[in-house]
Write an enzyme that holds these catalytic residues in place. Structure first.
Site, PDB file in Angstrom:
ATOM      1  N   THR A 102      15.875  -5.576   4.856  1.00 44.82           N
ATOM      2  CA  THR A 102      14.985  -4.765   4.023  1.00 44.82           C
ATOM      3  C   THR A 102      15.571  -4.449   2.662  1.00 44.82           C
ATOM      4  O   THR A 102      14.876  -3.923   1.801  1.00 44.82           O
ATOM      5  CB  THR A 102      14.625  -3.454   4.735  1.00 44.82           C
ATOM      6  N   GLY A 103      16.857  -4.763   2.433  1.00 41.56           N
ATOM      7  CA  GLY A 103      17.406  -4.717   1.085  1.00 41.56           C
ATOM      8  C   GLY A 103      17.873  -3.360   0.616  1.00 41.56           C
ATOM      9  O   GLY A 103      17.827  -2.359   1.321  1.00 41.56           O
ATOM     10  N   GLU A 104      18.315  -3.357  -0.637  1.00 41.24           N
ATOM     11  CA  GLU A 104      18.833  -2.149  -1.292  1.00 41.24           C
ATOM     12  C   GLU A 104      18.203  -2.011  -2.676  1.00 41.24           C
ATOM     13  O   GLU A 104      17.968  -3.015  -3.359  1.00 41.24           O
ATOM     14  CB  GLU A 104      20.354  -2.226  -1.457  1.00 41.24           C
TER      15      GLU A 104
ATOM     16  N   ASP B 183      23.801 -12.182  -0.698  1.00 45.16           N
ATOM     17  CA  ASP B 183      22.766 -12.452  -1.704  1.00 45.16           C
ATOM     18  C   ASP B 183      22.507 -11.161  -2.468  1.00 45.16           C
ATOM     19  O   ASP B 183      21.806 -10.271  -1.984  1.00 45.16           O
ATOM     20  CB  ASP B 183      21.496 -12.939  -0.995  1.00 45.16           C
ATOM     21  N   HIS B 184      23.089 -11.059  -3.669  1.00 44.54           N
ATOM     22  CA  HIS B 184      22.991  -9.833  -4.473  1.00 44.54           C
ATOM     23  C   HIS B 184      22.608 -10.170  -5.905  1.00 44.54           C
ATOM     24  O   HIS B 184      22.987 -11.222  -6.427  1.00 44.54           O
ATOM     25  CB  HIS B 184      24.335  -9.101  -4.484  1.00 44.54           C
TER      26      HIS B 184
ATOM     27  N   ASN C  32      19.675  -3.926  -5.764  1.00 46.14           N
ATOM     28  CA  ASN C  32      19.290  -5.281  -6.143  1.00 46.14           C
ATOM     29  C   ASN C  32      17.800  -5.448  -6.385  1.00 46.14           C
ATOM     30  O   ASN C  32      17.392  -6.300  -7.176  1.00 46.14           O
ATOM     31  CB  ASN C  32      19.693  -6.258  -5.025  1.00 46.14           C
TER      32      ASN C  32
ATOM     33  N   GLY D 202      20.078   0.020  12.915  1.00 43.43           N
ATOM     34  CA  GLY D 202      19.608   1.130  13.730  1.00 43.43           C
ATOM     35  C   GLY D 202      18.529   0.662  14.675  1.00 43.43           C
ATOM     36  O   GLY D 202      18.115  -0.510  14.654  1.00 43.43           O
TER      37      GLY D 202
ATOM     38  N   ALA E 103      15.108  -1.100  13.106  1.00 47.65           N
ATOM     39  CA  ALA E 103      15.313  -2.444  12.563  1.00 47.65           C
ATOM     40  C   ALA E 103      15.699  -3.422  13.674  1.00 47.65           C
ATOM     41  O   ALA E 103      15.301  -4.594  13.642  1.00 47.65           O
ATOM     42  CB  ALA E 103      16.392  -2.414  11.483  1.00 47.65           C
TER      43      ALA E 103
END
Length: 318
Positions: free
Chosen positions: A104-106, A37-38, A109, A173, A176
């Site tokens: 948590t996304g980037e 999903d981007h 986006n 990590g 998360a």
């Protein structure tokens, strides 16, 4: 024994191609689908980024496989109430075979509307609250929520599945992973890391499903496959937090010279040796994963599915 699925790359293919790949995956013997999903691809060479919810609607009519987003960020670009509506509709269209993978996304986006990109600990707070909001809405009851990050007033989803949509949390990590263990219905990661699996299970995840994804590049010419990976997916070999904080495809392209062909050879399965592909998937199985999803990099999708149908999937534990 783990199940094996196919990971659809929305960054690299348009809607029609993704639907056709879903069909080929089902015919090849894969038992589930992930779809990314981007809003943007990672670089211009990948070249695509369709709206995932529309594509899932088409996939639901084309195949009977379970589908999951891997992963949706329900915190900045799209309000969690809207993500909840989209996910509930997908679950109805797939007759309950939809799972919502979240993370948590980037910045790539999520910052596109001009919102500030929060630090990691705030993004995790936002994700946890977003999950709370979505779970309330999945009940089909009216929701009023006044939280630290989100407000919902008089919101009710009328189109909901018989059972609430499972929400799986992505983690790379310890922090998360701890969040996934505490609030997720399952755990998603892209590394065959037995320690993370153990942390998830001991931290509250218990017997909930653990799912992993990996990318390969099948092809008869291994060197050409290596070049294909470097051209299209060099970003996956970048270290640290760059994947979360760089704001546009051009910034990832600026770092591509740092990724050498030798790094690709060491970090990605390339070529047509079945043993290499089996070994990569077995690493996830040995680490305790319940579902393993693989993505083929590059244009030779039909060759990949034929290869996995005849040479790889029959040799995996089932």
């Amino acid at each position: 024994m783990p199940e094996y699925g196919y990971f659809l790359a929305s960054e690299e293919f348009g809607p029609a191609d993704l639907v056709e790949q879903a069909r080929m995956a089902e015919q090849a013997g894969f038992t589930s689908l992930w779809i990314s999903d981007h809003f943007h691809p990672w670089n211009d060479a990948q070249g695509q980024s369709p709206f995932v919810w529309s594509v899932i609607g088409a996939i639901s009519e084309a195949v009977s496989l379970p589908v999951e987003t891997a992963v949706t960020c329900p915190t900045v670009r799209i309000h969690p109430a809207v993500v909840a509506q989209a996910a509930a509709t997908c679950a109805v269209m797939t007759n309950g075979r939809f799972r919502l993978g979240v993370g948590t996304g980037e910045a790539l986006n999520e910052h596109i509307l001009g919102d500030p990109w929060p630090p990691a600990h705030v993004r995790m707070e936002m994700l946890e609250e977003a999950i709370q909001v979505m779970r309330k809405l999945f009940t089909g009851e009216e929701v009023n929520h006044g939280g630290v990050h989100y407000t919902v007033e008089n919101a009710r989803l009328y189109t909901v599945p018989e059972e609430p949509v499972p929400i799986d949390v992505s983690g790379f990590g310890p922090k998360a992973t701890s969040l996934a263990a505490r609030v997720g219905d399952g755990f998603i990661t892209m590394m065959p890391d037995a320690e993370l699996v153990e942390q998830f299970r001991k931290g509250g995840g218990g017997a909930k499903p653990v799912m992993g994804g990996t990318k390969v590049c099948y092809g008869p010419d291994r060197d050409e496959a290596v070049r294909t990976v470097r051209r299209l997916w060099a970003n996956q070999l970048l270290p640290g937090e760059m994947g979360q904080i760089l704001p546009s495809p051009k910034h990832f392209e600026q770092l591509e010279p740092l990724i050498t062909e030798d790094m690709v050879r060491d970090g990605t399965v390339c070529g047509d040796d079945p043993d290499d592909h089996i070994k990569a998937l077995a690493a996830f199985a040995e680490a305790g994963f319940d579902r393993i999803l693989v993505n083929q990099i590059g244009p030779d999708q039909r060759g990949f599915f034929d290869f996995y149908r005849t040479k790889v999937l029959p040799q995996l534990p089932a």
